[in-house]
Design a protein around this motif. Structure first.
Motif, PDB file in Angstrom:
ATOM      1  N   LEU A 178      28.659  -9.227  -1.069  1.00 55.27           N
ATOM      2  CA  LEU A 178      29.189  -8.207  -1.962  1.00 55.27           C
ATOM      3  C   LEU A 178      29.194  -6.887  -1.200  1.00 55.27           C
ATOM      4  CD1 LEU A 178      27.470 -10.333  -3.905  1.00 55.27           C
ATOM      5  CD2 LEU A 178      28.182  -8.711  -5.666  1.00 55.27           C
ATOM      6  N   VAL A 181      30.818  -3.059  -4.217  1.00 49.59           N
ATOM      7  CA  VAL A 181      31.003  -3.678  -5.531  1.00 49.59           C
ATOM      8  C   VAL A 181      30.145  -2.948  -6.556  1.00 49.59           C
ATOM      9  CG1 VAL A 181      30.550  -5.777  -6.889  1.00 49.59           C
ATOM     10  CG2 VAL A 181      31.671  -5.937  -4.650  1.00 49.59           C
ATOM     11  N   PHE A 203      24.318  -7.589   0.285  1.00 51.07           N
ATOM     12  CA  PHE A 203      24.804  -6.526  -0.590  1.00 51.07           C
ATOM     13  C   PHE A 203      24.906  -5.256   0.250  1.00 51.07           C
ATOM     14  CE2 PHE A 203      22.577  -9.591  -3.129  1.00 51.07           C
ATOM     15  CZ  PHE A 203      23.213  -9.651  -4.348  1.00 51.07           C
ATOM     16  N   CYS A 206      26.612  -1.308  -2.615  1.00 49.50           N
ATOM     17  CA  CYS A 206      26.884  -1.724  -3.993  1.00 49.50           C
ATOM     18  C   CYS A 206      26.153  -0.822  -4.976  1.00 49.50           C
ATOM     19  CB  CYS A 206      26.456  -3.178  -4.204  1.00 49.50           C
ATOM     20  SG  CYS A 206      27.439  -4.371  -3.274  1.00 49.50           S
ATOM     21  N   CYS A 232      22.433   0.435  -0.942  1.00 48.74           N
ATOM     22  CA  CYS A 232      22.809   0.187  -2.337  1.00 48.74           C
ATOM     23  C   CYS A 232      22.090   1.145  -3.289  1.00 48.74           C
ATOM     24  CB  CYS A 232      22.487  -1.258  -2.727  1.00 48.74           C
ATOM     25  SG  CYS A 232      23.518  -2.483  -1.892  1.00 48.74           S
TER      26      CYS A 232
END
Length: 373
Positions: A178, A181, A203, A206, A232
């Motif tokens: 991801l 996202v 990730f 994100c 993130c």
């Protein structure tokens, strides 16, 4: 490599579908025309309302560039305009995938309004491989993407999954990536492993926020799973920011430059014994605070963690998770990220400020601090 066009207002399924003026009417018929290397342009001439799921079964190849399913404007030009696909029929998933390979979804707005929601993109019966989604919105489905039964998508980029009545992204049976996202305001978890094994879930940049469960939930108690989490923002989830249910498996996590704030615990591993934590796990340069239960439970504090004493966000309640200038809050996250290449430091978290070394609000998809439009 053919391009087929769908026009839900002016099309006809007796047409060849090979030009906007000869478009077919239904997405289902358009899918049936596609072969390896082909593209399906779904024209934004109105909302496509489904009563049955769209079955994707094409095994495309990398050699032919895969197969593309994308939104297009009302003239049939792919310019970033999204095609809206929805259903008000109970339990109907929008797309089902079985045995697919190299399918690419792009510029789609997938919604659901039935009392009993269906899944946005669902893997069924036979696992799919190397399938991706980019620049899409999935809003109000049961789960946004469900890989728990069989793998559907392995890469999600520049997309938003929000307001689902279940889980934003549920399950993986191999790995999943991801990048840029948003998983926001889903009733259950933002992401869940679905009790499956995951090797190297990644990730990057994100935003995982305001979900009713955990932000990231490693749900397999006996699984050996590993995660890479970089840059993130995981915040304001009702449950934990990151939660591992592992007790007899291995939970390994690598991550730098993450912002975790306002979750129950920021990271919680309630049943994980020391000898089950993978040697070499590395977690550092995180900005953490605002958690009702504490920053970490049964998980080591990063050596260079930045404790936050104030809310770092401009307006989390309205979905603006850009950094404010509050001392002990957003100001502490700016230009504080670890950089190994000697360039000016980025901000910690997914959203970059105008004054950061990242080059301003446009440095990445989440630079504006709001949901993907």
């Amino acid at each position: 490599m053919a391009i087929y066009y769908v026009d839900g207002v002016n099309g006809n399924d007796s047409n060849a579908g090979t030009s906007p003026s000869a478009a077919v009417k239904t997405i289902a018929y358009g899918l049936s025309l596609m072969g390896d290397g082909d593209s399906l342009y779904i024209m934004n001439t109105g909302t496509y309302v489904l009563t049955t799921s769209l079955a994707v079964t094409l095994a495309a190849t990398a050699a032919n560039g895969g197969a593309l399913i994308t939104g297009a404007n009302a003239s049939g030009v792919v310019d970033g305009t999204k095609a809206t696909i929805t259903s008000s029929t109970n339990g109907v998933s929008i797309f089902t995938m079985a045995g697919c390979s190299y399918i690419k979804f792009r510029y789609l707005d997938i919604t659901h309004t039935a009392a009993t929601r269906g899944i946005g993109i669902q893997g069924i019966t036979t696992a799919s491989t190397n399938c991706t989604m980019s620049e899409c919105i999935i809003d109000g489905c049961l789960d946004g993407v469900n890989n728990a039964v069989r793998q559907a998508l392995v890469v999600l980029t520049k997309s938003t999954i929000q307001n689902c009545t279940g889980i934003g992204c549920n399950g993986s049976q191999i790995l999943i990536v991801l990048e840029d996202v948003v998983l926001d305001k889903n009733t259950s978890h933002g992401f869940s492993s679905g009790g499956n094994s995951i090797s190297g879930a990644t990730f990057t940049r994100c935003r995982i926020t305001r979900n009713g469960g955990n932000g990231i939930y490693d749900s397999g108690t006996t699984r050996s799973n590993s995660y890479n989490i970089e840059g993130c923002t995981i915040a304001n989830n009702v449950g934990d920011g990151i939660n591992s249910a592992s007790s007899t498996g291995v939970f390994a996590i690598q991550g730098n430059n993450n912002l975790l704030y306002g979750n129950a615990y920021n990271i919680n591993c309630p049943s994980l014994t020391t000898n089950k934590t993978k040697a070499g796990s590395s977690w550092d340069y995180a900005a953490v605070g605002g958690s009702a239960s504490g920053n970490y439970n049964n998980f080591p504090t990063g050596i260079h963690d930045i404790p936050l004493s104030a809310d770092p966000f401009t307006s989390a309640s309205t979905g603006d998770f850009s950094l404010n200038n509050n001392t002990g809050g957003g100001a502490a996250c700016k230009a504080a990220a670890y950089q190994s290449n000697g360039v000016a430091a980025l901000d910690i978290g997914a959203l970059q400020s105008v004054t950061s070394g990242g080059g301003g609000g446009g440095a990445n998809l989440l630079g504006a601090g709001t949901l993907v439009a």
